[in-house]
Design a protein around this motif. Sequence first.
Motif, mmCIF file in Angstrom:
data_model
loop_
_atom_site.group_PDB
_atom_site.id
_atom_site.type_symbol
_atom_site.label_atom_id
_atom_site.label_comp_id
_atom_site.label_asym_id
_atom_site.label_seq_id
_atom_site.Cartn_x
_atom_site.Cartn_y
_atom_site.Cartn_z
ATOM 1 N N THR A 1 5.905 0.623 9.398
ATOM 2 C CA THR A 1 5.470 0.890 7.951
ATOM 3 C C THR A 1 4.133 1.585 7.912
ATOM 4 O OG1 THR A 1 6.541 -1.234 7.420
ATOM 5 C CG2 THR A 1 4.911 -0.110 5.752
ATOM 6 N N TRP A 2 3.045 1.475 8.628
ATOM 7 C CA TRP A 2 1.991 2.043 8.702
ATOM 8 C C TRP A 2 2.104 3.591 9.314
ATOM 9 C CZ3 TRP A 2 -0.853 4.503 12.626
ATOM 10 C CH2 TRP A 2 -2.255 4.951 12.112
ATOM 11 N N ALA A 3 2.963 3.477 10.337
ATOM 12 C CA ALA A 3 3.178 5.050 10.894
ATOM 13 C C ALA A 3 4.003 5.863 9.831
ATOM 14 C CB ALA A 3 3.782 5.171 12.109
ATOM 15 N N GLU B 1 0.735 -1.207 0.082
ATOM 16 C CA GLU B 1 -0.049 -0.052 0.147
ATOM 17 C C GLU B 1 0.926 1.167 0.070
ATOM 18 O OE1 GLU B 1 -2.896 2.135 2.999
ATOM 19 O OE2 GLU B 1 -3.635 0.254 2.506
ATOM 20 N N LEU B 2 1.792 1.143 0.661
ATOM 21 C CA LEU B 2 2.774 2.389 0.946
ATOM 22 C C LEU B 2 3.721 2.488 -0.576
ATOM 23 C CD1 LEU B 2 4.091 4.721 2.232
ATOM 24 C CD2 LEU B 2 5.650 3.161 3.319
ATOM 25 N N VAL C 1 4.105 5.907 -3.191
ATOM 26 C CA VAL C 1 5.690 6.554 -3.714
ATOM 27 C C VAL C 1 6.070 6.101 -5.008
ATOM 28 C CG1 VAL C 1 5.901 6.716 -1.015
ATOM 29 C CG2 VAL C 1 7.009 4.689 -2.549
ATOM 30 N N ALA C 2 5.594 4.969 -5.493
ATOM 31 C CA ALA C 2 6.099 4.539 -6.725
ATOM 32 C C ALA C 2 6.050 5.313 -7.895
ATOM 33 C CB ALA C 2 5.440 2.974 -7.205
ATOM 34 N N ALA D 1 1.653 9.952 3.593
ATOM 35 C CA ALA D 1 -0.047 10.129 2.761
ATOM 36 C C ALA D 1 -0.169 11.538 3.303
ATOM 37 C CB ALA D 1 -1.047 9.220 3.648
ATOM 38 N N ASP D 2 0.184 11.936 4.452
ATOM 39 C CA ASP D 2 -0.180 13.428 4.935
ATOM 40 C C ASP D 2 0.515 14.463 4.205
ATOM 41 O OD1 ASP D 2 -1.732 12.714 7.125
ATOM 42 O OD2 ASP D 2 -0.142 12.891 8.731
#
Length: 276
Positions: free
Chosen positions: A139-141, A17-18, A22-23, A147-148
């Motif tokens: 990874t989520w944090a 998901e991350l 960024v990709a 995302a912000d």
Amino acid sequence: MTSLDGLMAELRAENAELDALVAGLDPAGWARPTPAEGWTIAHQIAHLAWTDDWAVLSARDPEGFFGAAERAYTPGTDPVDEGAAVGAAGSPGALLSRWRESREEVLAALASVPDGVRMPWFGPPMKPASMATARLMETWAHGQDVADALGVVRVPTARLRQVAHLGVRTMGFAWVLHGRPEPQEPVRVELTGPAGELWTWGPEDAADRISGPALDFCLLVTQRRHRDDLALTVEGATALAWLPIAQAFAGPPGKGRDAGAAGVAGAGSTEDGTAD
């Protein structure tokens, strides 16, 4: 409890998901500032790759981990910031490739650790399942910081349960970090998951209680939002005192975020979470 295979599948999904965020970024996108002061999106991804490398070393060479950590953490140095800066200095393409490789190495390394063996870390040692949970949390944090920075609102998933679980399990660790004795009063945590399901920790009859959306609790314990900006209901002196110091990641106490400023001034980096 989730099996190690299940946790690694969730970690893989969180990474993916991350990665999708960024990709497709151009160099200017990778250089965009994030809420962590002084860190760009490139710093965030570089930090994840850097921490992955430490996790792999911990799994494959525990004795080597201790020696490397002693050399890295010398007075007057900040290896966390230094590691992020070094990784961010290269090309975005090279950084993305490095992160993709490092996170796959983590999965392979964790799968090779014998059941029941605790791996050394910057906080208390962890079993592979706890390390996988900690890598998911971080990874989520850091994904939240990305995302912000991009102005993206992520859709919460059931993977938040693992982040929340680590946040609850590290309550005592947070008190110790602040030089305070671990409270004896239990805290009941009742969270509403993304699908409306109820997730609970602690005795039902506990006088101290925290309840609210799971997303808000996860944002709190990873220090990605100030408690005043979250819809959490708190009862009891212990629960009230815990919220300002809650920290699901290892390392020194984080600065947290200012109220009303989700994308400003921030917590800086995290290392992975603590004990199982």
